[in-house]
Design a protein around this motif. Sequence first.
Motif, PDB file in Angstrom:
ATOM      1  N   ALA A 171     -22.728 -31.334  61.768  1.00 19.22           N
ATOM      2  CA  ALA A 171     -22.385 -29.938  61.459  1.00 19.22           C
ATOM      3  C   ALA A 171     -21.371 -29.895  60.319  1.00 19.22           C
ATOM      4  N   ALA A 172     -21.453 -28.835  59.533  1.00 20.26           N
ATOM      5  CA  ALA A 172     -20.562 -28.696  58.385  1.00 20.26           C
ATOM      6  C   ALA A 172     -19.104 -28.552  58.830  1.00 20.26           C
ATOM      7  N   ILE A 173     -18.188 -29.119  58.056  1.00 19.62           N
ATOM      8  CA  ILE A 173     -16.756 -28.940  58.264  1.00 19.62           C
ATOM      9  C   ILE A 173     -16.306 -27.766  57.403  1.00 19.62           C
ATOM     10  N   THR A 174     -15.850 -26.707  58.032  1.00 16.71           N
ATOM     11  CA  THR A 174     -15.382 -25.516  57.331  1.00 16.71           C
ATOM     12  C   THR A 174     -13.859 -25.499  57.357  1.00 16.71           C
ATOM     13  N   TRP A 175     -13.244 -25.223  56.223  1.00 15.26           N
ATOM     14  CA  TRP A 175     -11.784 -25.259  56.146  1.00 15.26           C
ATOM     15  C   TRP A 175     -11.273 -24.156  55.234  1.00 15.26           C
ATOM     16  N   ASN A 176     -10.022 -23.796  55.395  1.00 13.33           N
ATOM     17  CA  ASN A 176      -9.385 -22.844  54.483  1.00 13.33           C
ATOM     18  C   ASN A 176      -7.879 -23.071  54.507  1.00 13.33           C
ATOM     19  N   ALA A 177      -7.250 -22.746  53.408  1.00 12.01           N
ATOM     20  CA  ALA A 177      -5.792 -22.880  53.258  1.00 12.01           C
ATOM     21  C   ALA A 177      -5.271 -21.664  52.516  1.00 12.01           C
ATOM     22  N   GLU A 178      -4.260 -21.019  53.095  1.00 15.85           N
ATOM     23  CA  GLU A 178      -3.639 -19.835  52.489  1.00 15.85           C
ATOM     24  C   GLU A 178      -2.172 -20.143  52.232  1.00 15.85           C
ATOM     25  N   LEU A 179      -1.770 -20.163  50.977  1.00 15.96           N
ATOM     26  CA  LEU A 179      -0.405 -20.503  50.615  1.00 15.96           C
ATOM     27  C   LEU A 179       0.489 -19.272  50.628  1.00 15.96           C
ATOM     28  N   ALA A 180       1.785 -19.501  50.763  1.00 18.52           N
ATOM     29  CA  ALA A 180       2.759 -18.404  50.776  1.00 18.52           C
ATOM     30  C   ALA A 180       2.882 -17.800  49.377  1.00 18.52           C
ATOM     31  N   TYR A 181       3.379 -16.569  49.330  1.00 12.07           N
ATOM     32  CA  TYR A 181       3.588 -15.907  48.035  1.00 12.07           C
ATOM     33  C   TYR A 181       4.709 -16.615  47.272  1.00 12.07           C
ATOM     34  N   ASN A 182       4.460 -16.863  45.988  1.00 11.47           N
ATOM     35  CA  ASN A 182       5.400 -17.580  45.135  1.00 11.47           C
ATOM     36  C   ASN A 182       5.853 -16.662  44.005  1.00 11.47           C
ATOM     37  N   HIS A 183       7.190 -16.520  43.834  1.00 14.37           N
ATOM     38  CA  HIS A 183       7.702 -15.649  42.760  1.00 14.37           C
ATOM     39  C   HIS A 183       8.272 -16.456  41.603  1.00 14.37           C
ATOM     40  N   PHE A 184       8.169 -17.800  41.677  1.00 18.01           N
ATOM     41  CA  PHE A 184       8.576 -18.703  40.599  1.00 18.01           C
ATOM     42  C   PHE A 184      10.036 -18.507  40.186  1.00 18.01           C
ATOM     43  N   GLY A 185      10.886 -18.275  41.166  1.00 26.31           N
ATOM     44  CA  GLY A 185      12.310 -18.186  40.904  1.00 26.31           C
ATOM     45  C   GLY A 185      12.810 -16.845  40.431  1.00 26.31           C
ATOM     46  N   SER A 186      11.929 -15.874  40.298  1.00 30.36           N
ATOM     47  CA  SER A 186      12.354 -14.533  39.849  1.00 30.36           C
ATOM     48  C   SER A 186      11.620 -13.479  40.687  1.00 30.36           C
ATOM     49  N   PRO A 187      12.114 -13.172  41.881  1.00 29.71           N
ATOM     50  CA  PRO A 187      11.384 -12.313  42.816  1.00 29.71           C
ATOM     51  C   PRO A 187      11.197 -10.883  42.359  1.00 29.71           C
ATOM     52  N   ARG A 188      12.014 -10.398  41.403  1.00 28.05           N
ATOM     53  CA  ARG A 188      11.906  -9.003  40.965  1.00 28.05           C
ATOM     54  C   ARG A 188      11.408  -8.881  39.534  1.00 28.05           C
ATOM     55  N   ASP A 189      10.895  -9.964  38.969  1.00 30.00           N
ATOM     56  CA  ASP A 189      10.355  -9.928  37.613  1.00 30.00           C
ATOM     57  C   ASP A 189       8.835  -9.955  37.659  1.00 30.00           C
ATOM     58  N   LEU A 190       8.210  -9.121  36.855  1.00 29.14           N
ATOM     59  CA  LEU A 190       6.754  -9.120  36.751  1.00 29.14           C
ATOM     60  C   LEU A 190       6.288 -10.312  35.920  1.00 29.14           C
ATOM     61  N   ASP A 276     -21.158 -30.628  54.829  1.00 33.82           N
ATOM     62  CA  ASP A 276     -21.395 -31.738  55.741  1.00 33.82           C
ATOM     63  C   ASP A 276     -21.636 -33.035  54.976  1.00 33.82           C
ATOM     64  N   GLU A 277     -21.326 -33.038  53.665  1.00 36.72           N
ATOM     65  CA  GLU A 277     -21.617 -34.228  52.865  1.00 36.72           C
ATOM     66  C   GLU A 277     -20.515 -34.634  51.887  1.00 36.72           C
ATOM     67  N   PHE A 278     -19.549 -33.758  51.604  1.00 31.85           N
ATOM     68  CA  PHE A 278     -18.501 -34.120  50.657  1.00 31.85           C
ATOM     69  C   PHE A 278     -17.540 -35.127  51.276  1.00 31.85           C
ATOM     70  N   LEU A 279     -17.153 -36.123  50.496  1.00 32.71           N
ATOM     71  CA  LEU A 279     -16.139 -37.068  50.938  1.00 32.71           C
ATOM     72  C   LEU A 279     -14.776 -36.381  50.992  1.00 32.71           C
ATOM     73  N   PRO A 280     -13.829 -36.916  51.749  1.00 39.03           N
ATOM     74  CA  PRO A 280     -12.505 -36.279  51.824  1.00 39.03           C
ATOM     75  C   PRO A 280     -11.841 -36.199  50.451  1.00 39.03           C
ATOM     76  N   PHE A 281     -11.134 -35.099  50.211  1.00 41.44           N
ATOM     77  CA  PHE A 281     -10.353 -34.955  48.985  1.00 41.44           C
ATOM     78  C   PHE A 281      -9.064 -34.220  49.313  1.00 41.44           C
ATOM     79  N   THR A 282      -8.122 -34.314  48.408  1.00 39.03           N
ATOM     80  CA  THR A 282      -6.802 -33.729  48.621  1.00 39.03           C
ATOM     81  C   THR A 282      -6.458 -32.768  47.495  1.00 39.03           C
ATOM     82  N   LEU A 283      -5.986 -31.576  47.860  1.00 33.48           N
ATOM     83  CA  LEU A 283      -5.447 -30.643  46.866  1.00 33.48           C
ATOM     84  C   LEU A 283      -4.010 -31.069  46.605  1.00 33.48           C
TER      85      LEU A 283
END
Length: 297
Positions: A171-190, A276-283
């Motif tokens: 059976a296929a391995i289904t996965w997902n990853a949701e990262l936190a919001y990142n403001h890159f050191g300036s939370p109030r700058d667009l 169900d066929e991809f070898l393991p990989f890392t983000l």
Amino acid sequence: ELVCDSAGATMAIYTRNRTLALYGNDSTDWNLVPFSEEAGALAYTAQFVRQGVVLDDNGITTLATTQNFGNFRDAVVSDQITPYLNDLISTVKASCIVRKKNQYRVFFSGGAAVYMTVKGAKILGMTAVDLPNPVLCISSLEGASGAEEIYFGSSDGYVYQMDVGTSFDGAAITWNAELAYNHFGSPRDLKTFRKGVTEVTGSGYAEFSFSYSLGYRSTDYESPTASTVTTALSATNWDSFTWDQFFWDGRNLAPSESDITGTAENIALYFSGSSDEFLPFTLAGEIIHYTPRRQLR
């Protein structure tokens, strides 16, 4: 029922609501000392990963945190996933360690599991897993070759080997990853976001979906369409391959680019896939290209 784990000349003995420490070498000098009169462990959840790790009624704890905080919430190292664990604790079935990944794994009826990765005394992270074949009992050991092997028995009467192959028994391995919001050191700058570069490591073909959301998923921003990221990886080192079974231009680390459109104060990234066929990989990482703009008003 007692659940025990040991390290050196000390054995930690867990009951449901107490933890004791047995010191000594044999019956001539054994000394049983109360370690915590308030915190214990659930059956089949005690393991040793640099230190004793267990699951009790409040969540995952360690010997060190139990000693410092007893049965208070501060003793729980899984507080970030407490709502998820609360619904599962009463259905716990088994646990194991994974030596090569420095992991503690605990399994529940129905197929749910939690994997915790550690480095020394530091917890690097936890993830929730849903297995199509529930783990009822499990054993992690070093095989005759010295390589780690993990076997578990499931509700269908079969014994399976874990962490091998590219699928859940076909059976296929289904996965997902949701990262936190990142403001890159300036939370109030667009920022006007331009592009995301995902660094992927592995030894085979990889394919997954990439998406994102802006400004805390505000409805002021149009929802982006997920893009498919593909990369061909092949680990090739001289003196470590078979002739005619490798790629001359193979590489095991590759950046993959995806367009990002929009202006906001922060961004969250989403990755997902199913195969169900991809070898393991890392983000391995993500580089975000953006142009700084004005402050929010």
